[in-house]
Motif scaffolding. Structure first.
Motif, PDB file in Angstrom:
ATOM      1  N   SER A 246       0.671  -1.279   0.063  1.00 45.16           N
ATOM      2  CA  SER A 246       0.209  -0.115   0.105  1.00 45.16           C
ATOM      3  C   SER A 246       0.783   1.254  -0.038  1.00 45.16           C
ATOM      4  O   SER A 246       1.419   1.645   1.401  1.00 45.16           O
ATOM      5  N   LEU A 247       0.979   1.763  -1.079  1.00 43.78           N
ATOM      6  CA  LEU A 247       1.809   2.911  -1.387  1.00 43.78           C
ATOM      7  C   LEU A 247       1.323   4.403  -0.628  1.00 43.78           C
ATOM      8  O   LEU A 247       1.983   4.919  -0.172  1.00 43.78           O
ATOM      9  N   ARG A 248       0.037   4.328  -0.679  1.00 44.17           N
ATOM     10  CA  ARG A 248      -0.508   5.594   0.053  1.00 44.17           C
ATOM     11  C   ARG A 248      -0.499   5.331   1.688  1.00 44.17           C
ATOM     12  O   ARG A 248      -0.107   6.293   2.268  1.00 44.17           O
ATOM     13  N   LEU A 249      -0.833   4.285   2.218  1.00 50.03           N
ATOM     14  CA  LEU A 249      -0.510   4.056   3.725  1.00 50.03           C
ATOM     15  C   LEU A 249       0.930   4.175   3.926  1.00 50.03           C
ATOM     16  O   LEU A 249       1.024   4.544   4.934  1.00 50.03           O
ATOM     17  N   ARG A 250       1.852   3.751   3.281  1.00 51.64           N
ATOM     18  CA  ARG A 250       3.252   3.710   3.554  1.00 51.64           C
ATOM     19  C   ARG A 250       4.115   4.903   2.570  1.00 51.64           C
ATOM     20  O   ARG A 250       5.323   4.648   2.632  1.00 51.64           O
ATOM     21  N   GLU A 251       3.426   5.864   2.322  1.00 48.51           N
ATOM     22  CA  GLU A 251       4.048   7.017   1.569  1.00 48.51           C
ATOM     23  C   GLU A 251       5.308   7.296   2.176  1.00 48.51           C
ATOM     24  O   GLU A 251       6.381   7.753   1.831  1.00 48.51           O
ATOM     25  N   GLY A 252       5.019   7.736   3.643  1.00 40.05           N
ATOM     26  CA  GLY A 252       6.414   8.190   4.533  1.00 40.05           C
ATOM     27  C   GLY A 252       7.445   7.021   4.710  1.00 40.05           C
ATOM     28  O   GLY A 252       8.514   7.801   4.646  1.00 40.05           O
TER      29      GLY A 252
ATOM     30  N   ARG B 190       1.644   1.295 -13.160  1.00 39.16           N
ATOM     31  CA  ARG B 190       0.537   0.389 -13.512  1.00 39.16           C
ATOM     32  C   ARG B 190      -0.206   0.424 -12.289  1.00 39.16           C
ATOM     33  O   ARG B 190       0.438  -0.322 -11.413  1.00 39.16           O
ATOM     34  N   GLY B 191      -1.616   0.666 -12.051  1.00 38.72           N
ATOM     35  CA  GLY B 191      -2.181   0.374 -10.872  1.00 38.72           C
ATOM     36  C   GLY B 191      -3.815  -0.183 -11.180  1.00 38.72           C
ATOM     37  O   GLY B 191      -4.256  -0.238 -12.124  1.00 38.72           O
ATOM     38  N   GLU B 192      -4.149  -0.461  -9.893  1.00 39.12           N
ATOM     39  CA  GLU B 192      -5.381  -0.731  -9.906  1.00 39.12           C
ATOM     40  C   GLU B 192      -5.982  -0.481  -8.601  1.00 39.12           C
ATOM     41  O   GLU B 192      -5.344  -0.795  -7.728  1.00 39.12           O
ATOM     42  N   LYS B 193      -7.451  -0.567  -8.260  1.00 39.84           N
ATOM     43  CA  LYS B 193      -7.777   0.083  -6.959  1.00 39.84           C
ATOM     44  C   LYS B 193      -7.608  -1.306  -5.872  1.00 39.84           C
ATOM     45  O   LYS B 193      -8.355  -2.285  -6.375  1.00 39.84           O
ATOM     46  N   GLY B 194      -7.141  -0.719  -4.835  1.00 44.44           N
ATOM     47  CA  GLY B 194      -7.085  -1.844  -3.734  1.00 44.44           C
ATOM     48  C   GLY B 194      -6.107  -2.985  -3.866  1.00 44.44           C
ATOM     49  O   GLY B 194      -6.175  -3.477  -2.855  1.00 44.44           O
TER      50      GLY B 194
ATOM     51  N   ALA C 262      -3.222   4.349 -10.908  1.00 44.35           N
ATOM     52  CA  ALA C 262      -2.005   5.266 -11.084  1.00 44.35           C
ATOM     53  C   ALA C 262      -2.469   6.870 -10.789  1.00 44.35           C
ATOM     54  O   ALA C 262      -1.482   7.394 -10.101  1.00 44.35           O
ATOM     55  N   GLU C 263      -3.847   7.240 -11.084  1.00 45.50           N
ATOM     56  CA  GLU C 263      -4.108   8.595 -10.707  1.00 45.50           C
ATOM     57  C   GLU C 263      -3.970   8.815  -9.144  1.00 45.50           C
ATOM     58  O   GLU C 263      -3.826   9.897  -8.599  1.00 45.50           O
ATOM     59  N   LYS C 264      -4.287   7.790  -8.378  1.00 46.60           N
ATOM     60  CA  LYS C 264      -3.996   7.905  -6.951  1.00 46.60           C
ATOM     61  C   LYS C 264      -2.717   7.908  -6.060  1.00 46.60           C
ATOM     62  O   LYS C 264      -2.563   8.074  -5.036  1.00 46.60           O
ATOM     63  N   MET C 265      -1.790   7.453  -6.977  1.00 49.43           N
ATOM     64  CA  MET C 265      -0.349   7.244  -6.276  1.00 49.43           C
ATOM     65  C   MET C 265       0.069   8.606  -6.014  1.00 49.43           C
ATOM     66  O   MET C 265       0.170   9.539  -6.980  1.00 49.43           O
ATOM     67  N   PRO C 266       0.990   8.639  -5.123  1.00 50.94           N
ATOM     68  CA  PRO C 266       1.384  10.013  -4.624  1.00 50.94           C
ATOM     69  C   PRO C 266       2.747  10.607  -5.301  1.00 50.94           C
ATOM     70  O   PRO C 266       3.780  10.641  -4.775  1.00 50.94           O
ATOM     71  N   LEU C 267       2.459  10.344  -6.529  1.00 51.15           N
ATOM     72  CA  LEU C 267       3.827  10.525  -7.411  1.00 51.15           C
ATOM     73  C   LEU C 267       4.581  12.077  -7.175  1.00 51.15           C
ATOM     74  O   LEU C 267       5.606  12.365  -7.385  1.00 51.15           O
ATOM     75  N   ALA C 268       3.610  12.840  -7.018  1.00 52.14           N
ATOM     76  CA  ALA C 268       4.162  14.238  -6.721  1.00 52.14           C
ATOM     77  C   ALA C 268       5.149  14.406  -5.671  1.00 52.14           C
ATOM     78  O   ALA C 268       5.972  15.372  -5.682  1.00 52.14           O
TER      79      ALA C 268
END
Length: 261
Positions: free
Chosen positions: A11-17, A59-63, A40-46
């Protein structure tokens, strides 16, 4: 010289830090992530672009699933393979300006029962390994690096107990044979084991353990491979065991290697 890191982040968003922490600590040139669990659009690439990683192929998919290649250097999207025909985000490739291609792969875990007839997840895993074998047999890799969570610990010293793990998904003979066939079909070299040929090596420890470090029942599920023409360019492999002890960690840790490209 190019440093590549691979990490199932769970989980990239959960463990972005944690990704930010790794970037600040290790500053790999390229970071390949698996199990991003986001479109892909929800990944914190910025966030990563601001830290010096403006190039990304994802490449991504929800959940579920999801693979990403983050880079300090320019990348060209080199496509993806629908591994096993599952319609899931389990592979992405990127091409560097020097022409080298990086494959980021996430093989299915396979569930708990090592029986393809009784367990569809295990059957899917074997199908994905066979697909990798057939793909690289038909298109032999040239100047290529393959990394990712391959969800197989192939060698006796890649698990805490070879004898007790023979009937456990990730170390069964049929999975090991499938991974070995895929490696041999493409002429790949296991970079980590070429650098560190002896001794126990793990990159994953279960969440189920009350004290993962004390029990130390790990498995080496995360891999770095090099094509035949790059095998001598690879060196300095490392597994960052300490990352398993970070707060709210992934159950996997990063694996790194350097390449003279």
């Amino acid at each position: 010289m190019l440093t590549i890191a691979t990490w199932n982040i769970n989980s990239l968003r959960l463990r972005e830090g944690l990704v930010v922490r790794l970037i600040r600590q290790e500053a790999p040139d390229i970071l390949c992530l698996q199990e991003c669990k986001a479109p892909a659009e929800k990944m914190p690439l910025a966030t990563f672009a601001a830290l010096g990683y403006p190039h990304a192929v994802v490449r991504g998919e929800k959940g579920y699933n999801g693979v990403a290649i983050l880079s300090r250097r320019p990348l060209e999207d080199a496509g993806s393979i629908d591994l096993g025909g599952l319609g899931q985000a389990r592979h992405v490739a990127a091409r560097l300006p020097c022409g080298a291609v990086i494959h980021n792969v996430y093989v299915p875990a396979g569930g708990d029962l090592p029986d393809p007839d009784a367990n569809p997840k295990f059957a899917q895993k074997l199908r994905v390994l066979a697909h990798l074998r057939d793909h690289f047999r038909a298109e032999p890799p040239r100047r290529a690096i393959l990394v990712g969570d391959l969800n197989v610990a192939p060698l006796e010293d890649d698990v805490w107990s070879h004898r007790q793990m023979l009937d456990v998904v990730s170390h069964t003979p049929v999975e090991v044979a499938g991974l070995t066939d895929a490696m041999e079909a493409g002429g790949w070299t296991d970079v980590t084991r070429a650098d560190l040929p002896s001794g126990k090596l793990y990159s994953w420890w279960s969440y189920r353990a009350a004290d993962w470090a004390a029990s130390d029942r790990g498995r080496r599920l995360d891999h770095v491979w090099a094509s035949r023409d790059l095998m001598r360019a690879a060196h300095d492999s490392r597994i960052l065991r300490d990352c398993r002890g970070w707060e709210s960690p992934s159950d996997h840790v990063p694996v790194l290697a350097r390449f003279d490209l």
